[in-house]
Design a protein around this motif. Structure first.
Motif, PDB file in Angstrom:
ATOM      1  N   SER A   1       0.808  -1.223   0.000  1.00  0.00           N
ATOM      2  CA  SER A   1       0.000   0.000   0.000  1.00  0.00           C
ATOM      3  C   SER A   1       0.843   1.276   0.000  1.00  0.00           C
ATOM      4  O   SER A   1       0.542   2.208  -0.759  1.00  0.00           O
ATOM      5  N   PRO A   2       1.919   1.350   0.797  1.00  0.00           N
ATOM      6  CA  PRO A   2       2.733   2.577   0.752  1.00  0.00           C
ATOM      7  C   PRO A   2       3.401   2.830  -0.598  1.00  0.00           C
ATOM      8  O   PRO A   2       3.786   3.968  -0.885  1.00  0.00           O
ATOM      9  N   LEU A   3       3.543   1.796  -1.427  1.00  0.00           N
ATOM     10  CA  LEU A   3       4.154   1.963  -2.747  1.00  0.00           C
ATOM     11  C   LEU A   3       3.144   2.340  -3.827  1.00  0.00           C
ATOM     12  O   LEU A   3       3.533   2.644  -4.955  1.00  0.00           O
ATOM     13  N   ASN A   4       1.861   2.320  -3.495  1.00  0.00           N
ATOM     14  CA  ASN A   4       0.839   2.523  -4.521  1.00  0.00           C
ATOM     15  C   ASN A   4       0.915   3.914  -5.140  1.00  0.00           C
ATOM     16  O   ASN A   4       0.961   4.069  -6.366  1.00  0.00           O
ATOM     17  N   ALA A   5       0.934   4.943  -4.304  1.00  0.00           N
ATOM     18  CA  ALA A   5       1.005   6.317  -4.815  1.00  0.00           C
ATOM     19  C   ALA A   5       2.360   6.587  -5.465  1.00  0.00           C
ATOM     20  O   ALA A   5       2.449   7.298  -6.470  1.00  0.00           O
ATOM     21  N   VAL A   6       3.416   5.987  -4.914  1.00  0.00           N
ATOM     22  CA  VAL A   6       4.752   6.126  -5.502  1.00  0.00           C
ATOM     23  C   VAL A   6       4.756   5.584  -6.926  1.00  0.00           C
ATOM     24  O   VAL A   6       5.254   6.224  -7.857  1.00  0.00           O
ATOM     25  N   GLY A   7       4.197   4.392  -7.091  1.00  0.00           N
ATOM     26  CA  GLY A   7       4.139   3.785  -8.416  1.00  0.00           C
ATOM     27  C   GLY A   7       3.325   4.603  -9.391  1.00  0.00           C
ATOM     28  O   GLY A   7       3.670   4.706 -10.578  1.00  0.00           O
ATOM     29  N   ASP A   8       2.250   5.196  -8.897  1.00  0.00           N
ATOM     30  CA  ASP A   8       1.407   6.016  -9.771  1.00  0.00           C
ATOM     31  C   ASP A   8       2.149   7.261 -10.236  1.00  0.00           C
ATOM     32  O   ASP A   8       2.061   7.654 -11.405  1.00  0.00           O
ATOM     33  N   ARG A   9       2.904   7.886  -9.335  1.00  0.00           N
ATOM     34  CA  ARG A   9       3.632   9.110  -9.684  1.00  0.00           C
ATOM     35  C   ARG A   9       4.827   8.830 -10.591  1.00  0.00           C
ATOM     36  O   ARG A   9       5.044   9.511 -11.586  1.00  0.00           O
ATOM     37  N   GLU A  10       5.621   7.820 -10.242  1.00  0.00           N
ATOM     38  CA  GLU A  10       6.857   7.567 -10.980  1.00  0.00           C
ATOM     39  C   GLU A  10       6.616   6.763 -12.253  1.00  0.00           C
ATOM     40  O   GLU A  10       7.228   7.023 -13.285  1.00  0.00           O
ATOM     41  N   GLY A  11       5.753   5.767 -12.167  1.00  0.00           N
ATOM     42  CA  GLY A  11       5.473   4.918 -13.314  1.00  0.00           C
ATOM     43  C   GLY A  11       6.657   4.056 -13.708  1.00  0.00           C
ATOM     44  O   GLY A  11       7.772   4.200 -13.197  1.00  0.00           O
ATOM     45  N   ALA A  12       6.419   3.128 -14.624  1.00  0.00           N
ATOM     46  CA  ALA A  12       7.487   2.322 -15.203  1.00  0.00           C
ATOM     47  C   ALA A  12       8.204   3.156 -16.260  1.00  0.00           C
ATOM     48  O   ALA A  12       7.561   3.902 -17.007  1.00  0.00           O
ATOM     49  N   LEU A  13       9.519   3.039 -16.327  1.00  0.00           N
ATOM     50  CA  LEU A  13      10.325   3.838 -17.242  1.00  0.00           C
ATOM     51  C   LEU A  13      10.989   2.946 -18.285  1.00  0.00           C
ATOM     52  O   LEU A  13      11.546   1.891 -17.953  1.00  0.00           O
ATOM     53  N   PHE A  14      10.946   3.383 -19.540  1.00  0.00           N
ATOM     54  CA  PHE A  14      11.539   2.636 -20.659  1.00  0.00           C
ATOM     55  C   PHE A  14      12.763   3.363 -21.175  1.00  0.00           C
ATOM     56  O   PHE A  14      12.746   4.586 -21.371  1.00  0.00           O
ATOM     57  N   HIS A  15      13.856   2.599 -21.383  1.00  0.00           N
ATOM     58  CA  HIS A  15      15.059   3.181 -21.982  1.00  0.00           C
ATOM     59  C   HIS A  15      15.821   2.098 -22.728  1.00  0.00           C
ATOM     60  O   HIS A  15      16.280   1.113 -22.119  1.00  0.00           O
TER      61      HIS A  15
ATOM     62  N   GLY B   1      15.143  -0.434 -24.679  1.00  0.00           N
ATOM     63  CA  GLY B   1      14.723  -1.826 -24.563  1.00  0.00           C
ATOM     64  C   GLY B   1      14.563  -2.333 -23.150  1.00  0.00           C
ATOM     65  O   GLY B   1      14.057  -3.440 -22.939  1.00  0.00           O
ATOM     66  N   ALA B   2      14.994  -1.570 -22.159  1.00  0.00           N
ATOM     67  CA  ALA B   2      14.888  -1.989 -20.761  1.00  0.00           C
ATOM     68  C   ALA B   2      13.782  -1.215 -20.060  1.00  0.00           C
ATOM     69  O   ALA B   2      13.494  -0.067 -20.394  1.00  0.00           O
ATOM     70  N   VAL B   3      13.174  -1.841 -19.066  1.00  0.00           N
ATOM     71  CA  VAL B   3      12.108  -1.214 -18.286  1.00  0.00           C
ATOM     72  C   VAL B   3      12.501  -1.243 -16.815  1.00  0.00           C
ATOM     73  O   VAL B   3      12.878  -2.290 -16.276  1.00  0.00           O
ATOM     74  N   THR B   4      12.405  -0.095 -16.182  1.00  0.00           N
ATOM     75  CA  THR B   4      12.722   0.040 -14.763  1.00  0.00           C
ATOM     76  C   THR B   4      11.447   0.337 -13.991  1.00  0.00           C
ATOM     77  O   THR B   4      10.693   1.243 -14.350  1.00  0.00           O
ATOM     78  N   LEU B   5      11.197  -0.428 -12.951  1.00  0.00           N
ATOM     79  CA  LEU B   5      10.021  -0.215 -12.108  1.00  0.00           C
ATOM     80  C   LEU B   5      10.307   0.878 -11.068  1.00  0.00           C
ATOM     81  O   LEU B   5      11.470   1.182 -10.775  1.00  0.00           O
TER      82      LEU B   5
END
Length: 597
Positions: free
Chosen positions: A54-68, A70-74
């Protein structure tokens, strides 16, 4: 901003009183699901959901998954959370012990998965897809494929995906064009592109095992020519470790309305000479194998609807208790009160609460029936239970996700203007849950599956058996000396008749006018969901009354009765209108010519 709190009391009530966990625990292979074990699992899952996800939910929404490149960073924290998730054994909860799983019933997995989804929808999608891929391999994979992949997938060291959709082939699987060319060594070279692949690329695990639909050179046209292949991100060496990269790459990830921390990938196979793939089962039988994954995923997505209802309700409830605004209605110059005092806010909260509880109860009952279909020693009982599951899965998926959109939107309304502000968190629930009614088959696809494959094909046999069970329960309601139960009985009786009328019209009309029945398919699915949800709420009310009559003063039981009364008065009352839309609404749907739109 409030954090998620697992509704353990309601979960335990539904498990014990409605879904029959005690009976499931007596089935062969389910003996580990004793009351103390189940309670301990739920308590530990609640701690993980509340304290880690639950504490990571808002963090994940703000930061999102990042693509660079061919790689994806959570987002920050997701990698550590996933490592702890896997090490704690949550990936193995209801997997086969043969492959390192704990072998617990689906009925135990249902509330646990609800907690993951309520606490962090985006995070939960990774283990959900892996679980579906595991199930497909267990039921359809060769011994070699099972030996090579299942242990690491069950442990969570590797994750899994479903690769179905293509740019030119969305829900029309007959248009799948990805190619599978056989090699001399028994493997295949895979060429093609897939889109909307959830967790198709990420940095959480050492390997990603893609299950890919493709066509061999000799495949017939249409859906009969589809085969299923295992295509690993990294080839697996003789020691079972990830080795050389396969010819698989992530081209990009989508920019989405919600679930920002869940990467939705565009995957390219075979750009450098062909991705190595291995046939699952028999050639040209891929669609039926994929439907193993689809049915598991559809139920899981239905649980997303349940979880979104619960989470949106909790946030709105907490805000309504804290937000001070206005005086109590009818009082001049009275003290300022929290908005939960106001009748319309209470109406909205009751609507959210009732639909969360009804959808949970229906989903858990279906999960328990899945266990009976798989484990019951009597073959006839297994077949009957499976027929019930097949009938209700499109309802669980379609109805639960549709109402989650309504409930999440209502949650924003409870917050007033603050609900439109991202910092309160209410808007994220609506953005995240909006996709649930679309992926793994839209509501229209679920509804057409319901009226065609699940009802018309068998002449309404299972459907009418369910109607008979509902009528039996309503007869029991009629004999109760209680004003609330009398009101529930009245609404439930009307709902049953509306559902029966609409369902039997569909069965009678489907073969002669499939367009008319299809025009009313979604209203019928929603009708079925409301009445089936009301069925479980009525059962809960009867049980609660029995506990009160037995001397219990626990306010939980009174709340159960009142919530069931609300569902009957405000939601079950929609049934007759929906039935009319089903039986009489096709003309208005189909009458305009295309150029009149």
């Amino acid at each position: 901003m409030s954090e998620y709190r697992a509704p353990l009391r309601d979960m335990q009530f539904v498990l014990r009183e409605l879904a029959g966990i005690g009976e499931v625990a007596l089935l062969p292979g389910c003996e580990e699901a004793s009351a103390d074990v189940v309670d301990a699992i739920l308590e530990e899952a609640a701690k993980f959901a509340e304290g880690v996800l639950s504490p990571l939910n808002a963090v994940g929404d703000r930061e999102g998954a990042l693509f660079h490149d061919g790689a994806v960073t959570l987002p920050d924290g997701f990698g550590d959370a996933y490592k702890l998730f896997a090490e704690s054994g949550w990936t193995a909860l209801n997997c086969e012990p043969e492959w390192g799983g704990q072998g617990l019933p689906k009925l135990v997995a249902a509330p646990v998965s609800e907690m993951w989804k309520s606490a962090n929808h985006a995070f939960s999608l990774c283990p959900m897809l892996t679980s579906s891929a595991i199930e497909a391999l267990v039921l359809s994979g060769s011994d070699e494929l099972k030996r090579k992949y299942l242990g690491k997938m069950v442990s969570g060291e590797w994750t899994g995906t479903m690769n179905i959709t293509e740019p030119g082939a969305g829900s029309d699987l007959a248009a799948v064009s990805t190619r599978a060319v056989p090699n001399d060594d028994g493997a295949y070279r895979i060429f093609g592109q897939k889109i909307f692949i959830t967790y198709g690329e990420h940095d959480l695990a050492d390997n990603i095992i893609h299950l890919v639909l493709a066509r061999t050179p000799t495949a017939p046209e249409g859906i009969k020519g589809i085969s299923l292949f295992v295509v690993p991100k990294f080839m697996v060496d003789a020691s079972g470790r990830p080795g050389e990269p396969n010819d698989v790459r992530c081209v990009s990830i989508e920019h989405k309305l919600g679930i920002h921390a869940s990467p939705t990938a565009i995957m390219a196979f075979g750009d450098r000479g062909g991705a190595t793939g291995y046939l699952v089962g028999e050639e040209n039988h891929g669609l039926e194998y994929m439907f193993i994954m689809m049915n598991a995923a559809r139920f899981a997505v239905g649980m997303e609807g349940v979880s979104a209802c619960e989470r949106a309700y909790q946030r709105a409830r907490d805000y309504a208790k804290e937000r001070i605004q206005g005086t109590d209605i009818g009082l001049r110059n009275g003290p300022k009160v929290s908005i939960i005092t106001h009748p319309d806010v209470r109406r909205m909260l009751m609507s959210m609460k009732a639909q969360a509880e009804a959808s949970r109860a229906l989903a858990y009952v279906v999960a328990g029936t899945q266990d009976r279909a798989h484990h019951h020693p009597d073959p006839l009982q297994r077949r009957q239970n499976q027929a019930f599951v097949d009938l209700l899965i499109p309802v669980v998926k379609g109805w639960s996700t549709e109402i989650s959109i309504e409930v999440a939107s209502t949650g924003i309304q409870v917050h007033g203007g603050m609900g439109f502000i991202e910092e309160t968190g209410a808007a994220q629930h609506l953005r995240d849950t909006r996709i649930s009614a679309i992926y793994e088959g839209t509501t229209g696809i679920q509804a057409n599956d319901l009226i065609g494959r699940k009802m018309a094909r068998e002449g309404g046999k299972t459907f009418n058996a369910v109607i008979d069970v509902m009528r039996s329960l309503n007869a029991e309601l009629a004999g109760q000396d209680n004003a609330h139960l009398a009101a529930i009985h009245k609404r439930f009786a009307a709902g049953i008749e509306a559902l029966s009328k609409a369902g039997n019209w569909i069965v009678a009309t489907y073969a002669t006018d499939v367009r008319a029945t299809s025009a009313g398919a979604v209203p019928f699915l929603m009708l079925f969901g409301i009445v089936a949800g009301g069925w479980q709420m009525a059962r809960a009310a009867l049980i609660a009354k029995a506990r009160i009559d037995g001397g219990s003063s626990d306010p939980f039981y009174q709340a159960k009765i009142i919530t069931a009364r609300y569902f009957a008065d405000h939601l079950m009352s929609r049934a007759e209108g929906l039935a009319s839309s089903v039986t009489d609404g096709a003309t208005g749907v189909m009458a305009l010519a295309d150029d009149q739109f």
